[in-house]
Design a protein around this motif. Structure first.
Motif, mmCIF file in Angstrom:
data_model
loop_
_atom_site.group_PDB
_atom_site.id
_atom_site.type_symbol
_atom_site.label_atom_id
_atom_site.label_comp_id
_atom_site.label_asym_id
_atom_site.label_seq_id
_atom_site.Cartn_x
_atom_site.Cartn_y
_atom_site.Cartn_z
ATOM 1 N N SER A 478 11.551 -16.542 -0.246
ATOM 2 C CA SER A 478 10.687 -16.582 -1.401
ATOM 3 C C SER A 478 9.016 -15.445 -0.653
ATOM 4 O O SER A 478 8.359 -14.872 -1.318
ATOM 5 C CB SER A 478 9.948 -17.624 -2.205
ATOM 6 N N GLU A 481 9.813 -12.083 -0.039
ATOM 7 C CA GLU A 481 9.782 -11.673 -0.627
ATOM 8 C C GLU A 481 8.668 -10.855 -1.240
ATOM 9 O O GLU A 481 7.770 -9.715 -1.294
ATOM 10 C CB GLU A 481 11.147 -12.271 -1.958
ATOM 11 N N ASN A 482 7.448 -11.823 -0.624
ATOM 12 C CA ASN A 482 6.400 -11.550 -1.559
ATOM 13 C C ASN A 482 5.388 -11.092 -0.262
ATOM 14 O O ASN A 482 4.888 -10.272 -0.261
ATOM 15 C CB ASN A 482 5.277 -13.545 -1.446
ATOM 16 N N ASP A 484 7.221 -8.543 0.954
ATOM 17 C CA ASP A 484 7.184 -7.026 1.252
ATOM 18 C C ASP A 484 7.055 -6.594 -0.413
ATOM 19 O O ASP A 484 6.431 -5.371 -0.461
ATOM 20 C CB ASP A 484 8.993 -7.482 0.582
ATOM 21 N N SER A 485 6.695 -7.426 -1.726
ATOM 22 C CA SER A 485 6.103 -6.772 -2.285
ATOM 23 C C SER A 485 4.352 -6.740 -2.830
ATOM 24 O O SER A 485 4.256 -6.029 -2.949
ATOM 25 C CB SER A 485 5.901 -7.973 -3.709
ATOM 26 N N GLY A 486 3.859 -7.136 -0.897
ATOM 27 C CA GLY A 486 2.390 -7.268 -0.864
ATOM 28 C C GLY A 486 1.476 -8.417 -1.735
ATOM 29 O O GLY A 486 0.361 -7.777 -2.493
ATOM 30 N N LEU A 487 2.360 -9.113 -2.400
ATOM 31 C CA LEU A 487 1.506 -10.345 -3.011
ATOM 32 C C LEU A 487 0.543 -10.590 -2.576
ATOM 33 O O LEU A 487 -0.454 -11.073 -3.327
ATOM 34 C CB LEU A 487 2.692 -11.617 -3.827
ATOM 35 N N ARG A 532 2.926 -9.703 10.620
ATOM 36 C CA ARG A 532 2.732 -9.543 9.185
ATOM 37 C C ARG A 532 1.300 -10.443 8.433
ATOM 38 O O ARG A 532 0.622 -9.639 7.752
ATOM 39 C CB ARG A 532 3.797 -10.196 8.708
#
Length: 663
Positions: A478, A481-482, A484-487, A532
């Protein structure tokens, strides 16, 4: 319970479990330690060091626990068959010798046919039945017969009796065959008994002419040398002459003498070295120079001619008392003074090693070559060292199998116990090996032990790494994923990322608490996250809070680095201790073999000087000087042996080993 409390509780449980495993394994190691103390092996398992205060350095003279019990023989069997003048081994007898792990005293009897050699050996074996006796003019023994028996005086040795076929058997008519059999008997025995009938006259001495042929029948070095016969005394057996059916009194110049004095008088040289005396003196010189010691026993006939047909069944009280008395003295000498068979360099021969020697010598004779002492010893040493390597590996594999029954994370941390078993395997090799002068076999053992240890450790590490990667893969999904999505690329996103990472780290640590690669796998993941995380910080303008909010990440990275450093330091310390123990054991073995060689050369020097004094007393100054020159040669050889250093001998080996920390 909070995460911290749960984590502490799990650590306590793991620590107790590990402690119990260490306790069980520690008790096992204590048992081995007590076994070593009891056996006086000279090695202390708790320290991996030689117990100089409790025992001597492990030596090949120490009785090792046999892998298999020696095969008991109900009676003699052919060791070397003589088939149409060709010598060949009996595989069954060789297999019997191979089962004997104890040092052997080898008594060989030779002499003319039908002079009672077999009867003498049967009495030594304390048996009424055994070696075949003949009551006719036909010779009974062909080739060399063998009988392996428990030693009557020494529980840690075996007595091997060898009965050789009669010399001058008209059915053979082959002097070359006689010389081959006798050469073989001398090479194999530690006591050579020459049996003849009557007094020591010129005819009796003439039958001993084979001794003068030994220099032509035995090769000492693989590269022939004209002075080889001076080396015979180093490995020749003790010489015993048994006079049978003696009817005359032992009197010289009207004075009664002992059998030994009678023999010494018979071996005196003639001063006049004319042609007719050259052969006379040559034989006597050979007997005096080749054999390290000599004795004589004189037997009267044990019974009347008619009774001799059933001599084997007659009890001692029906035999001539003088014969019984003399045989008692003879048997006591054999039992008490018979030496363990040794080869050049002073190395002890077991039954197994004797089988290797006889194989080499008989094969050479069958090819038409001379039996070579150096080649026989080299082959014996190579076979013994290969076997020593296998014994050590078998022990290590058994211990490794037992350890691998434990949980992997505990096995991984038992470096001290692995080192103990490694050192013990080396000790086993040292006990059973001999003359590994180049370090070829100990190098092979070291490489194999390290390979097997590293293989098992790699399996544990790979298994742990795979498991940790799987756990982390599920937990980090998770977060990745966050990312990668820029959340998290919004103001305040850094706090959310830091909290999510902290949750992943805590749950990961809880699920991989016992994994040996847990921190390494986590550190690798965190290293990939650091760039990151910096991006997220910049977006939220939170750089001034980096020290506060990256503390968890830094702490985990620091733990991983600290664990790696500790492991490296531990491995380095263990490796250094292991190498030190290896050198300590190798030095002990080197000094043991060096002492054997020096002791052997000292015995030869003493013999040469003593014999030289005898020659001088007989007025033979030339022979005295010859013996003096030979003693000087051996003194030089002894000095060379004393000057050889351990480091010079194994320089190339330690170059391979990579050097030691304490050097």
């Amino acid at each position: 319970l909070s995460f911290t409390e749960r984590h502490t509780m799990l650590l306590q449980i793991a620590t107790r479990t590990q402690f119990l495993c260490f306790l069980v394994l520690g008790l096992s190691a204590v048992d081995e330690c007590l076994e070593h103390r009891t056996s006086k092996c000279g090695f202390h398992p708790s320290t991996g060091q030689t117990c100089t205060a409790e025992a001597d350095t492990p030596s090949e003279d120490k009785v090792a626990i046999p892998l298999t019990e020696a095969a008991e023989m109900e009676g003699p069997m052919t060791l070397v068959e003589n088939v149409d003048g060709t010598l060949r081994l009996n595989p069954e007898a060789v297999n019997v010798l191979r089962t004997i792990e104890l040092p052997v005293v080898v008594v060989a009897v030779a002499g003319a046919a039908r002079t009672g050699k077999s009867y003498l050996l049967n009495r030594l074996a304390k048996s009424k039945k055994g070696f075949s006796l003949g009551s006719t003019v036909q010779s009974q023994t062909k080739g060399i017969w063998m009988w392996s028996l428990p030693h009557p005086r020494r529980v840690d040795q075996r007595l091997i009796l060898l009965d050789t076929e009669g010399l001058g058997d008209p059915e053979k008519g082959d002097e070359h065959n006689d010389n081959s059999v006798l050469s073989l008997a001398i090479l194999l025995s530690s006591m050579f008994v020459y049996n003849s009938r009557g007094t020591i006259d010129q005819q009796a001495m003439a039958k001993l002419h084979f001794v003068t042929e030994l220099a032509k029948r035995i090769q000492v070095k693989s590269q022939s040398n004209e002075t080889e016969e001076r080396n015979f005394v180093q490995f020749f057996p003790d010489f015993v002459w048994t006079l049978r059916d003696l009817t005359l009194d032992l009197v010289i110049n009207e004075s009664e003498v002992t059998a030994d004095e009678y023999l010494e008088n018979s071996l005196r040289l003639r001063k006049d070295e004319r042609d007719q005396n050259m052969d006379y003196n040559a034989l006597r010189r050979c007997i005096r120079d080749y054999f390290p010691s000599r004795r004589c026993f004189a037997f009267v006939c044990p019974a009347t001619r008619k009774e001799l047909k059933n001599i084997q069944e007659m009890p001692d009280d029906q035999l001539d008392p003088d014969f019984v008395r003399e045989f008692h003295q003879f048997s006591e000498y054999v039992y008490n003074n018979g030496k363990v068979k040794k080869v050049l360099g002073g190395h002890t021969v077991t039954g197994k090693r004797l089988s290797q020697l006889v194989e080499t010598y008989v094969a050479a004779i069958a090819r038409g070559d001379l039996p070579c002492v150096e080649s026989g010893i080299a082959r014996m040493a190579d076979l013994e060292n290969e076997d020593a390597v296998q014994r050590a590996l078998d022990y290590y594999d058994r211990k490794l199998t037992d350890l691998l029954e434990l949980p992997a994370h505990i096995v991984y941390r038992l470096t001290d116990l692995f080192t103990f078993y490694h050192n013990e395997a080396v000790r086993i090799f040292m006990t059973h090996s001999l003359m590994d002068n180049s370090g070829k076999h100990i190098k092979k053992l070291e490489e194999t032990l390290q390979f097997r240890y590293k293989t098992e450790i790699s399996k544990i590490e790979n298994g742990s790494r795979n498991h940790c990667n799987k756990v982390l893969s599920d937990l980090k999904a998770s977060v990745v994923e966050n990312l990668d999505s820029g959340l998290y690329l919004v103001p305040g996103g850094y706090f959310a990322l830091d909290a999510d990472l902290d949750k992943v780290i805590n749950e990961y640590n809880e699920r991989t608490l016992q994994e040996v690669k847990g921190l390494d796998v986590l550190a690798q993941f965190l290293e990939t996250v650091k760039p990151r995380l910096a991006e997220v910080q910049k977006v939220g303008s939170m750089l001034h809070e980096e020290g506060e909010h990256m503390s968890a990440l830094k702490e985990q990275l620091s733990k991983a680095e600290e664990q790696q450093r500790a492991r490296q330091q531990q491995n380095k310390a263990v490796e250094g201790a292991r190498k030190e123990d290896l050198v300590r054991q190798m030095m002990g073995k080197f000094e043991d073999e060096k002492e054997r060689l020096i002791a052997e050369q000292t015995e030869v020097i003493d013999h040469k000087l003593e014999e030289g004094e005898r020659y001088s007393s007989e007025g033979s100054e030339e022979d005295r000087k010859r013996n003096e020159e030979e003693s000087k040669y051996y003194k030089q050889e002894r000095k060379k042996a004393e000057s050889v250093s351990f480091w010079d001998r194994f320089r190339s080996f330690f170059s391979w080993l990579g050097g030691l920390l304490f050097l």
